[in-house]
Design an enzyme around this catalytic site. Sequence first.
Site, PDB file in Angstrom:
ATOM      1  N   CYS A 128       0.841  -1.189   0.000  1.00 25.10           N
ATOM      2  CA  CYS A 128       0.000   0.000   0.000  1.00 25.10           C
ATOM      3  C   CYS A 128       0.882   1.248   0.000  1.00 25.10           C
ATOM      4  O   CYS A 128       1.782   1.375   0.832  1.00 25.10           O
ATOM      5  CB  CYS A 128      -0.897  -0.003   1.235  1.00 25.10           C
ATOM      6  SG  CYS A 128      -1.844   1.515   1.432  1.00 25.10           S
ATOM      7  N   GLU A 163       7.181   0.843 -12.738  1.00 24.26           N
ATOM      8  CA  GLU A 163       5.789   1.051 -13.143  1.00 24.26           C
ATOM      9  C   GLU A 163       4.908   1.373 -11.934  1.00 24.26           C
ATOM     10  O   GLU A 163       3.891   0.731 -11.656  1.00 24.26           O
ATOM     11  CB  GLU A 163       5.251  -0.158 -13.894  1.00 24.26           C
ATOM     12  CG  GLU A 163       5.943  -0.377 -15.228  1.00 24.26           C
ATOM     13  CD  GLU A 163       5.362  -1.497 -16.056  1.00 24.26           C
ATOM     14  OE1 GLU A 163       5.483  -1.442 -17.297  1.00 24.26           O
ATOM     15  OE2 GLU A 163       4.782  -2.436 -15.472  1.00 24.26           O
ATOM     16  N   GLU A 320      10.600   0.435 -21.880  1.00 21.85           N
ATOM     17  CA  GLU A 320      10.166  -0.925 -22.179  1.00 21.85           C
ATOM     18  C   GLU A 320       9.248  -0.933 -23.393  1.00 21.85           C
ATOM     19  O   GLU A 320       8.431  -0.039 -23.587  1.00 21.85           O
ATOM     20  CB  GLU A 320       9.404  -1.543 -21.002  1.00 21.85           C
ATOM     21  CG  GLU A 320      10.203  -1.849 -19.767  1.00 21.85           C
ATOM     22  CD  GLU A 320       9.351  -2.523 -18.705  1.00 21.85           C
ATOM     23  OE1 GLU A 320       8.303  -3.118 -19.053  1.00 21.85           O
ATOM     24  OE2 GLU A 320       9.718  -2.444 -17.517  1.00 21.85           O
ATOM     25  N   LYS A 369       6.709 -15.846 -18.561  1.00 22.63           N
ATOM     26  CA  LYS A 369       7.551 -16.774 -19.321  1.00 22.63           C
ATOM     27  C   LYS A 369       7.201 -16.806 -20.809  1.00 22.63           C
ATOM     28  O   LYS A 369       8.033 -17.198 -21.631  1.00 22.63           O
ATOM     29  CB  LYS A 369       7.484 -18.176 -18.730  1.00 22.63           C
ATOM     30  CG  LYS A 369       6.123 -18.839 -18.716  1.00 22.63           C
ATOM     31  CD  LYS A 369       6.223 -20.216 -18.077  1.00 22.63           C
ATOM     32  CE  LYS A 369       4.858 -20.886 -17.942  1.00 22.63           C
ATOM     33  NZ  LYS A 369       3.999 -20.201 -16.942  1.00 22.63           N
ATOM     34  N   HIS A 371       6.276 -13.999 -22.388  1.00 22.30           N
ATOM     35  CA  HIS A 371       6.500 -12.642 -22.880  1.00 22.30           C
ATOM     36  C   HIS A 371       7.756 -12.656 -23.747  1.00 22.30           C
ATOM     37  O   HIS A 371       8.783 -13.211 -23.375  1.00 22.30           O
ATOM     38  CB  HIS A 371       6.673 -11.693 -21.698  1.00 22.30           C
ATOM     39  CG  HIS A 371       6.597 -10.240 -22.045  1.00 22.30           C
ATOM     40  ND1 HIS A 371       7.520  -9.615 -22.860  1.00 22.30           N
ATOM     41  CD2 HIS A 371       5.708  -9.284 -21.675  1.00 22.30           C
ATOM     42  CE1 HIS A 371       7.203  -8.332 -22.969  1.00 22.30           C
ATOM     43  NE2 HIS A 371       6.109  -8.102 -22.261  1.00 22.30           N
TER      44      HIS A 371
END
Length: 678
Positions: A128, A163, A320, A369, A371
Amino acid sequence: MTPRAAVQQGSTGATPFVHEGIAFGCDYNPEQWDSEVWQEDVLLMREAGVDLVAINIFGWSHLEPRPGEYDFTTLDTVMDLLHENGIRVNLGTGTSSPPPWLTTAHPEILPMAQDGTTRYPGGRQAWCPSSPVFRARALGFVEKVAERYGQHPAVAVWHVSNELGCHNALCYDEDTAAAFRRWLRARYGTIAALNTAWGTSFWSQVYGQWDEIGTPRLTLSSCNPSQVVDFHRFSSDELLDYYRREVEVLRRYSVAPVTTNFMVTAHIRNLDYWTWAPEVDVVANDHYLDHRLADPTTELSFAADLTRALAGGKAWLLMEQSTGAVNWQPHNLAKAPGQMTRNSLAHVARGAEAVCFFQWRASQQGSEKFHSALVPHAGTDSALWREVVDLGATLDRLDEVVGTRVVADVALMFSWESWWAGDGESRPTHAVRYLDQVHAAYAALHQLGITVDIVPPDADLSGYKLVVVPSLYMVTDRQAANLTGYVAAGGHALVTFFSGIVDEDDRVRLGGYPGAFRDLLGISVEEFSPLLPGQTVTLDSGATSSLWTERLRSTGAQVIARYTDGPLPGTPAITRAVHGDGAAWYLATALEAGALRDVMRTAAHGAGVVALGPESDGTVEVVRRASADRSYLFVINHAGQDISVAASGHELISGATVDSTLCVPAGAVRVVREDTAS
C-alpha cells in the site's frame, strides 16, 4: 556525421542523463539464470549493440533475503561485468515488490481493494503506498543499495521502483484513509470548504469533522463523484510523494539522474503524469501494443507524442516495449517481420532517444515466461534475433538525429483529471469514454498526415495554428480562459461534445452547456440526448454519427451541419464561431471516422496547417525532427505496398541519396537528412 550526446537536465540536482547517440537497451534479470550464462549474455549484448540495461528492478528478496541481512555478491559481479564490457546500467532501487518475509511479518502493508478485501503476495506490487511500515522498510533498503552503488562508474541513471501505480495506485485501507484526510486538510483547510467542494448537501453527506471521512470504498449506490476525483488526485500525489522519498535517499549517495518508468498507454490511467514529469530527471515510458484496441499502431504514436509532451518536447527514454507478443492480453499476438523495427523507430521519430525492451532473455518460469524478449526461447538462431541485431545497427545509423526536436503545428488537449471525472459512475451515457474520444480525434489528424503535440489544458498555446479539444469534461476557469484567449488572439480551435461541463470540483457550470466554452463557441445547449448502442443519425452534410446528440442552438455561431433524423432533426450538429482572425469549431456528436477526418481537414486548412505526410488509413507516418542547423524526415510505412513521398537529401538507413522523391518499400522505414531545414 559524428554522433551527438543525448542530454536532458533534471530537477533534483542531478547531473544530466548523457548517452552517446541513441541508447539501445533492455531489462536484464541475471538472477533468473546460472552465472555461466552471464558471460554469454554480455557477448551477445555487444553483438546486438545493446549499451544500456536495467537491472535490480525486482532485486529486494535477492539482496535482502532476511531482515537486515544483505548479500550484494551477485549484483556486484554483474555490475562489474557490464561495466567491463562498455554497457551502462539503469540501476533499479529494487522496491517494486516486497520480499515474502516482509509481508509475512507485516501483513498490514498489503493493499486493500475498493470492496474492502485484501490483496495478497504471489504477484507484484503487494504493498500500500500509504503504509508507513512499507515506506520505512523500502527506504532503508534503498539506502543500502544507494550506499553500495552510488559511485559505481556503470550507473548511468537510477530507476525508482517499477511502473509505479500499475496495480496498487488505489488503496482503500485505514493507513490510506488517514493519509487522504491529511491531503484533504492541506487542500481545503476547513471542513466547511470541503463540504462545499464535494456538494455534501446532497444525500445527507455533510461532514462535521475530518475523522468522518474515509476512502471511497464500494457503496450500495453510486459514490460521491467529487470525492472520487479527489481520491484519484490524492492517490497520484501519494505515489509521487513516495517517489520523492526514494529520490531523497539516492541524492545522499549519488548525483546520477533519477527516473521511473511511466505507463503512458491506453489501459493505465491512475497517475496524473503532468504533475509527475517535473520531478524526474529524464522522462521514461513503457509502451506495449494493445490489441484490445481497434488501432494499436496509432495508439502507439499517440502515447509517444504524449510522452514527448511530458518531457517538455525534449528527449525521452522508451524504457520498455516488446519484441513480439506480451503475456497479459486476452490474445497475445506476435509481431510480423519488421514490425518491431517500425514500432521502435516510430518512438524515435516522436522524440525517443533510447529504445529499450522488456526483456533481454525470455524467462523460463514465472508469470511472464511467454512474454517475448531480445533473446527468445528459440535462442539466437532465429529470425527475431537477426532482426534485433539489425535494429541495433539501424539505431547506430540514426545517432546523428539526437538533439533535434519534433516539429508540430497542431496541439491536442489532454487531461487525466477529465479522464477520471468524465468516466465517473453517474454520467449521461456509459457508451462515451474519454480516451475513446481523444483517440478518435488523434486518429483523424494522424490519418491526415498531421503531426500533433499533446498539451495540458493550461499549456501555452500561442505557437500552434490549431488546438483540438476532445471531450474535455472538467475545466477550471483558468483553463477555459486559456483557450478563449488563444482564439481571441487569432488561433483556431476544434472542441468536441461533453467539454467544459464542470469545474474542478465536478460542479456543473450553469446557464447552458458547454458552460466553460459557451461564449467561445457561440452556442448554448439545453439538454444532452445520448443515443443507444448501435443507433446512428444522419447529418445534412451526408455524414453519419453515433453515441451522442444534444439540443443545441446557435447564439452567434455559423451552423455547418444539422441532423436530418434521430431524436433532434433540424438541430445544429456542427458549428463554427468566428472571433476576428480566430475561429472555434464545435462538434455536438460523435462523427464516424471519415466524417470526423473531413471536418478536421477543413478546420486544419482554415488554420493554415499543412500536412507533412500523405493522407492514409494511418499506415503511413511522416514526422520531422529538426534543430537550428539540421532536419530529418522520418517515413514509416506500415502498409503492404511501396509508397513515395517528396524528400531530398541523404537517407540514413540505406545510405542512398534522395533527389526529390523518396521511395519507401512496404513495411520499411526511411530517415532522410534533408538538404535544408524546414
